[in-house]
Design a protein around this motif. Structure first.
Motif, short mmCIF file in Angstrom:
data_model
loop_
_atom_site.label_atom_id
_atom_site.label_comp_id
_atom_site.label_asym_id
_atom_site.label_seq_id
_atom_site.Cartn_x
_atom_site.Cartn_y
_atom_site.Cartn_z
N GLY A 140 2.41 12.40 10.35
CA GLY A 140 1.03 11.54 10.21
C GLY A 140 1.37 10.43 9.65
O GLY A 140 1.16 9.06 9.99
N CYS A 141 2.09 10.55 8.47
CA CYS A 141 2.33 9.03 7.65
C CYS A 141 3.57 8.40 8.25
O CYS A 141 3.47 7.27 8.38
N ARG A 142 4.79 9.10 8.66
CA ARG A 142 5.68 8.49 9.25
C ARG A 142 5.41 7.54 10.65
O ARG A 142 6.35 6.79 11.13
N GLU A 143 4.33 8.25 11.16
CA GLU A 143 4.02 7.38 12.50
C GLU A 143 3.39 6.14 12.25
O GLU A 143 3.37 5.08 12.96
N CYS A 144 3.30 5.74 10.87
CA CYS A 144 2.49 4.50 10.56
C CYS A 144 3.76 3.49 10.25
O CYS A 144 3.33 2.46 10.05
N VAL A 145 5.02 3.82 10.02
CA VAL A 145 5.93 2.98 9.29
C VAL A 145 7.27 2.97 10.20
O VAL A 145 7.71 4.18 10.72
N VAL A 146 7.70 2.01 10.56
CA VAL A 146 9.01 1.81 11.23
C VAL A 146 9.78 1.57 9.95
O VAL A 146 9.74 0.38 9.52
N ASN A 147 10.77 2.49 9.50
CA ASN A 147 11.51 2.37 8.22
C ASN A 147 12.21 0.98 8.28
O ASN A 147 12.93 0.64 9.35
N ASN A 148 12.06 0.09 7.07
CA ASN A 148 12.98 -0.67 6.98
C ASN A 148 12.26 -2.25 7.73
O ASN A 148 12.56 -3.33 7.72
N LYS A 149 11.08 -1.85 8.32
CA LYS A 149 10.60 -3.06 9.40
C LYS A 149 9.34 -3.31 8.65
O LYS A 149 9.02 -4.48 8.36
N ASN A 150 8.26 -2.38 8.50
CA ASN A 150 7.06 -2.87 7.99
C ASN A 150 6.93 -2.07 6.70
O ASN A 150 5.61 -2.03 6.10
N GLY A 151 7.90 -1.51 6.38
CA GLY A 151 7.94 -0.76 5.13
C GLY A 151 9.04 0.22 4.81
O GLY A 151 9.91 0.07 5.71
N VAL A 174 0.81 -1.23 -0.02
CA VAL A 174 0.03 -0.17 -0.12
C VAL A 174 0.84 1.28 0.21
O VAL A 174 1.88 1.41 0.79
N VAL A 175 0.67 2.24 -0.76
CA VAL A 175 1.48 3.37 -1.14
C VAL A 175 0.43 4.47 -0.67
O VAL A 175 -0.58 4.71 -1.06
N LEU A 176 1.29 5.46 -0.11
CA LEU A 176 0.55 6.75 0.22
C LEU A 176 1.72 7.67 0.42
O LEU A 176 2.22 8.13 1.31
N PRO A 177 2.02 8.45 -0.78
CA PRO A 177 2.99 9.43 -1.04
C PRO A 177 2.66 10.78 -0.67
O PRO A 177 2.99 11.79 -1.16
N SER A 178 1.85 10.99 0.49
CA SER A 178 1.20 12.31 0.87
C SER A 178 2.16 13.35 1.10
O SER A 178 3.19 12.98 1.83
N TYR A 179 1.85 14.63 1.00
CA TYR A 179 2.59 15.74 1.43
C TYR A 179 2.40 16.01 3.04
O TYR A 179 3.39 16.50 3.43
N ARG A 180 1.21 15.92 3.53
CA ARG A 180 0.80 15.92 4.85
C ARG A 180 -0.24 15.11 5.45
O ARG A 180 -1.10 15.02 4.32
N GLU A 181 -0.33 14.71 6.65
CA GLU A 181 -1.58 13.85 7.08
C GLU A 181 -1.70 14.36 8.48
O GLU A 181 -0.84 14.88 9.20
N GLY A 182 -2.77 13.91 8.74
CA GLY A 182 -3.00 13.81 10.20
C GLY A 182 -2.69 12.42 10.57
O GLY A 182 -1.37 12.01 11.38
N PHE A 183 -3.50 11.02 10.52
CA PHE A 183 -3.24 10.03 10.93
C PHE A 183 -3.97 9.32 9.97
O PHE A 183 -5.22 8.78 10.12
N PRO A 184 -3.44 8.56 8.61
CA PRO A 184 -4.10 8.33 7.65
C PRO A 184 -4.64 6.99 8.04
O PRO A 184 -4.15 5.93 8.30
N LYS A 185 -5.95 6.96 7.63
CA LYS A 185 -6.90 5.76 8.20
C LYS A 185 -6.55 4.47 7.03
O LYS A 185 -6.49 3.65 7.51
#
Length: 207
Positions: free
Chosen positions: A136-147, A106-117
């Motif tokens: 917002g976006c970076r709170e959903c991903v641990v880099n190199n772990k789940n994406g 799943v890809v979301l290259p957004s410029y800014r978010e709250g916390f994307p559903k």
């Protein structure tokens, strides 16, 4: 006094884990309003480059045109993209779950978010994620772990991360499982509701 609650939560029983069905094509899904600010153009540019290189992947875009928004992408941009091989566009869908299940990344290259559903739901289903390194976006991903976290407004960086999944499909299952673990830890709707109620109760006690 600040309490941080990660998003609005998700029903982990409804959005339950589905192991990705791997085949010869990696299916990259982006689901959002069709706005430049959501990174739709970066998704289109990256996928177009991969298609030109005869890469074995397909690209699914789901969303609606928000014509009242000045950031709404032009319809002809989507129409031109649809003419390419292995590109699939769907208007707004009430049942996004089936698209998540049929996706690999799943890809979301957004410029800014709250916390994307969409990223909360993708995590619950057990999908690897590519998103931008912005609040917002970076709170959903641990880099190199789940994406992978990519640079904002940079389709080339997005393309590189897409290639990582194309060239190493074992990452899809591995990172997808990590996403589900994160969802179980942080995104359960039951836990989110409990946290809200606890806050309200504490406020009442302090009145």
């Amino acid at each position: 006094k600040i309490v941080i609650i990660k998003g609005s939560g998700v029903d982990l029983n409804n959005f339950n884990y589905h192991k990705p069905k791997l085949d010869h094509q990696v299916n990259f899904l982006m689901a959002s309003r069709l706005l430049y600010d959501k990174g739709v153009l970066e998704f289109i540019k990256a996928s177009s480059k991969l298609i030109e290189g005869d890469t074995n992947a397909k690209f699914t875009l789901v969303g609606n045109f928000d014509y009242q928004n000045p950031s709404c992408i032009k319809k002809e941009v989507i129409e031109n993209w649809q003419k390419k091989n292995n590109t699939y566009f769907y208007n707004f869908q009430k049942d996004i779950k089936k698209f998540l299940i049929n996706s690999h990344v799943v890809v979301l290259p957004s410029y800014r978010e709250g916390f994307p559903k969409i990223l909360i739901e993708a995590s619950a289903i057990g999908r690897a994620i590519i998103t931008t390194n912005v609040p917002g976006c970076r709170e959903c991903v641990v880099n190199n772990k789940n994406g992978f976290l990519v640079k904002v407004m940079n389709f080339e960086d997005l393309l590189k991360s897409m290639n990582k999944f194309i060239n190493n499909q074992s990452l899809i299952n591995k990172m997808g499982l990590e996403s589900r673990k994160i969802a179980e830890k942080d995104y359960s709707i039951n836990e989110v509701v409990k946290k809200h109620i606890n806050i309200y109760n504490n406020l009442l006690k302090n009145d």
